[in-house]
Design an enzyme around this catalytic site. Structure first.
Site: not given
Ligand code: FPP
Length: 267
Positions: A37, A54, A148
């Protein structure tokens, strides 16, 4: 949909081989889940459009993946687009879609080379064909990797996940493959997104809000929660290390007493 039953400690949502009794210097989370956020505020502080925030957020995603690889984190789940984010102004949704497309085109081969398994959790149908095709390609290409486990939550909501899990169980009952009295935590857990991974043990939310915002509602049941005011584009390797240090200091009791924690294993 078949019900899968991973070996799992139902009381704690952890796989049976999970050890929480690691010495403090190696007590790393196995699975980190992040609400990224603050992109909009980061851009606003610079008098730039939200889309620039963004874009900076996407760079922070790369840095976070790098840091997780360096630190040996097994699984990373990122909330990229919530079920509710469709309600943002069309130009912002469009900019985010362009960003996802570009990231899928640019990053997936490199992630594959580095042994990252990529998958997407969420409804997916509302995305354009171009994005869905690239999502499927990324998943197919990287499905054999295990260094991962990177999961991107896109058009995801924790309540959506609960509904689809309930629906899967209901189908099994309707088909005569499952008796209602045999529905237990383990069976339900096996129907949720990410059921084959250890449940997240560290949740991070950047940007100063103190909410879970319909993220992994079932999966976060025993997760350690970490909130920071740092805006997502500024969340770098040092910020992640700070969160990991905080996690290492926590005592995870899973409903037990401190004194019981030395006693192996689960009751
Ligand atoms: C929340 O910040 C962030 C989002 C809704 C989008 C998250 C997307 C990225 C980090 C970029 C790309 C991701 C990938 C996986 C390539 P906000 O816009 O709500 O920030 P604000 O609260 O400051 O307005």
């Amino acid at each position: 949909m078949p019900l899968s039953l991973p070996a799992r400690d139902t009381a704690h949502g952890l796989p049976l081989n999970y050890s929480r009794f690691q010495p403090p210097d190696v007590r790393l989370p196995r699975h980190i889940a992040i609400i990224m956020d603050g992109n909009g505020r980061w851009a606003k502080a610079r008098h730039r459009p939200r889309s620039i925030g963004h874009r900076a957020g996407a760079r922070a995603v790369n840095a976070c993946i790098d840091a997780c690889l360096v630190k040996g984190i097994e699984a990373l789940t990122l909330f990229a687009f919530s079920s509710e984010n469709w309600q943002r102004p069309p130009e912002e949704v469009g900019a985010l879609m362009q960003l996802f497309l570009r990231a899928l085109d640019r990053e997936v081969d490199e992630l594959h080379r580095r042994g990252v398994r990529v998958r997407f959790i969420g409804a997916r149908e509302a995305f354009g064909e171009d994005i869905r095709t690239r999502m499927a390609r990324a998943e197919n290409l990287t499905q054999g990797n295990s260094r991962l486990h990177l999961s991107i939550a896109a058009d995801y909501g924790g309540r959506w996940d609960m509904v689809q899990a309930a629906r899967a169980v209901a189908h099994a009952v309707a088909a005569g493959n499952l008796a209602p009295e045999d529905i237990d935590e383990a069976r339900l857990a096996g129907c949720f997104s990410l059921h084959d991974l250890p449940a997240p043990d560290l949740f991070i939310r950047t940007g100063g809000e103190l909410r879970i915002s319909n993220f992994l509602l079932w999966q976060l049941a025993y997760c350690e929660l970490y909130f920071t005011d740092t805006l997502w584009p500024d969340f770098d390797a040092a910020a992640l290390t700070h969160a990991l240090d905080d996690f290492a200091r926590r005592e995870r009791r899973f409903g037990m007493l401190s004194e019981q924690l030395g006693e192996e294993p689960f009751p």
